[in-house]
Structures are given as structure tokens and as C-alpha cells.
Design a protein around this motif. Sequence first.
Motif, short mmCIF file in Angstrom:
data_model
loop_
_atom_site.label_atom_id
_atom_site.label_comp_id
_atom_site.label_asym_id
_atom_site.label_seq_id
_atom_site.Cartn_x
_atom_site.Cartn_y
_atom_site.Cartn_z
N ALA A 118 6.01 -11.22 16.85
CA ALA A 118 4.78 -10.42 17.01
C ALA A 118 4.98 -9.03 16.40
N ARG A 119 6.19 -8.49 16.54
CA ARG A 119 6.46 -7.16 15.96
C ARG A 119 6.50 -7.25 14.44
N PHE A 120 7.08 -8.34 13.91
CA PHE A 120 7.05 -8.55 12.45
C PHE A 120 5.60 -8.63 11.96
N ALA A 121 4.79 -9.40 12.70
CA ALA A 121 3.42 -9.69 12.24
C ALA A 121 2.54 -8.44 12.26
N GLN A 179 -1.62 0.13 18.67
CA GLN A 179 -0.15 0.22 18.66
C GLN A 179 0.48 -1.01 19.33
N THR A 180 -0.37 -1.92 19.81
CA THR A 180 0.14 -3.04 20.60
C THR A 180 0.47 -4.24 19.72
N ALA A 181 1.70 -4.73 19.83
CA ALA A 181 2.12 -5.89 19.04
C ALA A 181 1.66 -7.19 19.71
N ALA A 182 1.87 -7.29 21.05
CA ALA A 182 1.61 -8.58 21.70
C ALA A 182 1.16 -8.42 23.15
N ILE A 183 0.41 -9.41 23.58
CA ILE A 183 0.16 -9.62 25.00
C ILE A 183 0.89 -10.91 25.35
N LEU A 184 1.80 -10.81 26.33
CA LEU A 184 2.65 -11.95 26.71
C LEU A 184 2.37 -12.30 28.16
N LEU A 185 2.10 -13.58 28.42
CA LEU A 185 1.88 -13.98 29.82
C LEU A 185 2.23 -15.43 30.07
N GLU A 186 2.59 -15.70 31.32
CA GLU A 186 2.65 -17.08 31.83
C GLU A 186 1.21 -17.43 32.20
N CYS A 209 -7.31 -9.25 21.99
CA CYS A 209 -6.32 -9.43 20.92
C CYS A 209 -6.99 -9.40 19.55
N ASP A 210 -8.12 -10.10 19.43
CA ASP A 210 -8.81 -10.15 18.14
C ASP A 210 -9.34 -8.77 17.74
N ALA A 211 -9.81 -8.02 18.73
CA ALA A 211 -10.39 -6.70 18.43
C ALA A 211 -9.33 -5.73 17.91
N HIS A 212 -8.08 -5.88 18.40
CA HIS A 212 -7.03 -4.91 18.03
C HIS A 212 -5.95 -5.49 17.12
N GLY A 213 -6.10 -6.73 16.71
CA GLY A 213 -5.06 -7.36 15.87
C GLY A 213 -3.76 -7.59 16.63
N ILE A 214 -3.89 -7.93 17.91
CA ILE A 214 -2.71 -8.14 18.77
C ILE A 214 -2.36 -9.63 18.80
N VAL A 215 -1.08 -9.95 18.85
CA VAL A 215 -0.63 -11.36 18.92
C VAL A 215 -0.64 -11.81 20.39
N LEU A 216 -1.28 -12.95 20.66
CA LEU A 216 -1.35 -13.48 22.02
C LEU A 216 -0.25 -14.54 22.20
#
Length: 391
Positions: A118-121, A179-186, A209-216
Motif C-alpha cells: 500500500a505504501r509502494f502504491a 497522506q493515508t496509504a491504507a485502511i486495514l481491518l479484520e 478509500c476511493d475519494a482519497h486514493g487509499i488502499v483498502l
Amino acid sequence: MKFEEIEQIEEQYQVETYAKMNIAVETGRGAWVWTSEGEKYLDLYGGHAVCATGHSHPHVVRAIQEQAEKVLFYSNLVYSEIRAKAAEKLVAIAPESITKAFFCNSGTEANENAMRMARFATGREKIISFTGGFHGRSADSISATFLGKYRDLGKPNVPGHVCAEFGNLDSVRELADDQTAAILLEPIQSMAGVTEAPPEFFKGLREICDAHGIVLIFDEVQTGVGRTGNWFFSGSEFAGGVEADIITLAKSLGSGVPVGACLVNDKVSRNIKTNDLGTTFGGGMLAMAATVATLEAIEKDRMRENIAAVESHLRERLKEVEEVVAVHGKGGLIGIEFADNCKPVHQKLLDRRIITGTSSNPKILRLLPPLSVKKEEIDLLIDALNERGAG
Ligand SMILES: Cc1ncc(COP(=O)(O)O)c(C=O)c1O
């Protein structure tokens, strides 16, 4: 060896890990294990959520034996037919957007690699995870684990981790930014006590995620590989059809042979170049043979259909148990909520030779049985809870 001797040697020579049950397991078949004393236990905890195909499923055992005769191991430095099959099969059963697999060795390693991808992306560092989530014990994963004491065990924590409230979209909106790379959850928080969120929560996360380009990222170490009756929580009706960009897997994937994996979409994989990721053992032939055979066994024995039917049966029969106030979870990931602390129930069941799991919620008893568990085996649990039948 007798139990007391095994116990004494382990205590003397093994570093402390979990609080152990007072049994030594010697053999297993289906939902049953046999101890050093020849006693038979019904395993409704599935060898710590690992043995989805049942203990030592003959198809998996045969595949491992045959692979061991051919070659035990070569890394990703070479191509391998069995690895090709494992990757192809996983992508075939995954939600449509998933196009590639990365293999590693455990759940925590899958999550570490998912966060790195996610940080790479994104070229960003911040990771949002949730109250009650558990993601493993290596540095980045434990830093994303806000359940109980775990995060402190991993100090100093990796910077850039922030915590939102599970199920509360507003709390995510407050933290999510460019500034957010990912949202991670169980998607179902197992260790927290099988805590669930409605499909709207997952739809909301996808929108953020879509609004900010964040990886889910869905940590499906427990919910994946058929556990909920679907191959994956991602893309299922429980997620409102929402597909994660990365799904992390381990536990059930190799039926007990250590295998972890990240399943990723193109958005993620196109940012990964040669040598960005690696692991010596990930994708080794023995692990891949176990993976292919596990997926085949689940399919061949219709275990996903079975566990959905067993869940309905269990829910119906639990209505007969007075002390049960609620039942949480899906398929073969079930949290039975008691009015009071359930530790005595856990012990009573163990005394009656039924293995179950506890959770960080003292009132919630966890079941993670093999997906092949039978209704009659569930009936033994109900009898034991109601103290009927032979003790
Ligand atoms: C949801 C979840 N993620 C990650 C992990 C870590 O997996 P492992 O113990 O294979 O590193 C676990 C382990 O219990 C888990 O339940």
C-alpha cells in the motif's frame, strides 16, 4: 510418552507462549484429535483456526506426501508448476478485481507485506486500523493492532499508525486524508469476540478509500478460505459486495502447513518491481501443494455449503441453551455470548473433551471448527452445554 513427561520437557525447554490446555495432541482426523493418553477430543477450535479441511484430510496428506517425494523446496528464484497452480487457483476463486497472489509464510507476514504494498502504491505512510483489531505480532502488524495489550508488546511501534473505531465511519472520515496509504481491518474481528459490522460500513470504507486514493486491506487470515461460507469476506454479501484492494490470508490456507498470501488487484501489483518484495520460503513447493490440495478439498467435499448449513443448525440448537444471550459471526467463525464470564464454560467443555476457544471478551466463547464439521458433532456441544449425555 505420557502426558506429564511431555509437559515437563516442554515447560523446561520451550520459551513461554500461550496458556496451554492440559493435553498433548498426537493424532487427528476430521473434527477429532487423540491425545497422548489415547483420549478423544472434539476440536471445535480447529487447531487454532487452522484446520479448515479437518485434521489431516486424506487429500491434503496425499498431496503433501507426493510433493515431498518430488522436491521439498525451491524458492521464487525458479518457476514451479505447483506454485503456478496455487496462484492461478487463488485468483480464480477470489473476487473479480483480484489478479495476482504474493506468497509468504504467516498471517503477520501477509499483513506486513500488504501494508508495504500500500505504501509502494501510494507513496504515503499513514495506516488506519481499528479498535479491537488483531493483525499479528511482527513490528508493523502489531503497531496496527489496537486490541488490548498487544500494541505495547511491540514497542517501539512503527510510526504512522492511527486508530479509528470499528463500525464508526465518522471516526474513519476524521482520520482519512491524502497522506493515508491504507485502511486495514479484520472484516469480522475474531479475537475481539467475533465483532461484526453491517455491509454499509464496508461500503462507506470503500467510498472513503476511493475519494482519497487509499488502499483498502481486508485481513482475512480468519475469515478467508471458505470460513464464512464464501471463499472470502471481500466481495461477499456480508461486505455489501465491496471488494478490498488487498486480501491477506494464512491460517486455513495450507491446512496446517505454514502458508500466507496477499491477493492483490492491478492497482496494487503494477507498483511492485522485481526485488521490492521477497521471502525465502514463501511459495515453496510443499506449501503450495498443501494450498492447492486445501482448496480442492474444500471444493470437492462442498465444505462451504456444509458450514453454512451447520451454522443454521448451531444457531437453532443454541436457542436451547439458557445461558446463551446472543450468537455472533458467520459460517465457521462463531462467537457465543454468555450472560456471564464464559471461562468456566470453556473449562467444563474441555472436561467433557470438547475444545473451544475464548476471546478477549470474557463473555464470548469462540468456535472455529473444521468447515467439514457435522451437525451431529454440533449436537455433542449442545448436549455438553446442557450437561446431557455421557460426561
Ligand atoms: C486476523 C488475524 N490476523 C493476523 C494474524 C497473525 O497470524 P500469524 O499468527 O500467522 O502471524 C492472526 C492470528 O491469530 C489473526 O487472527
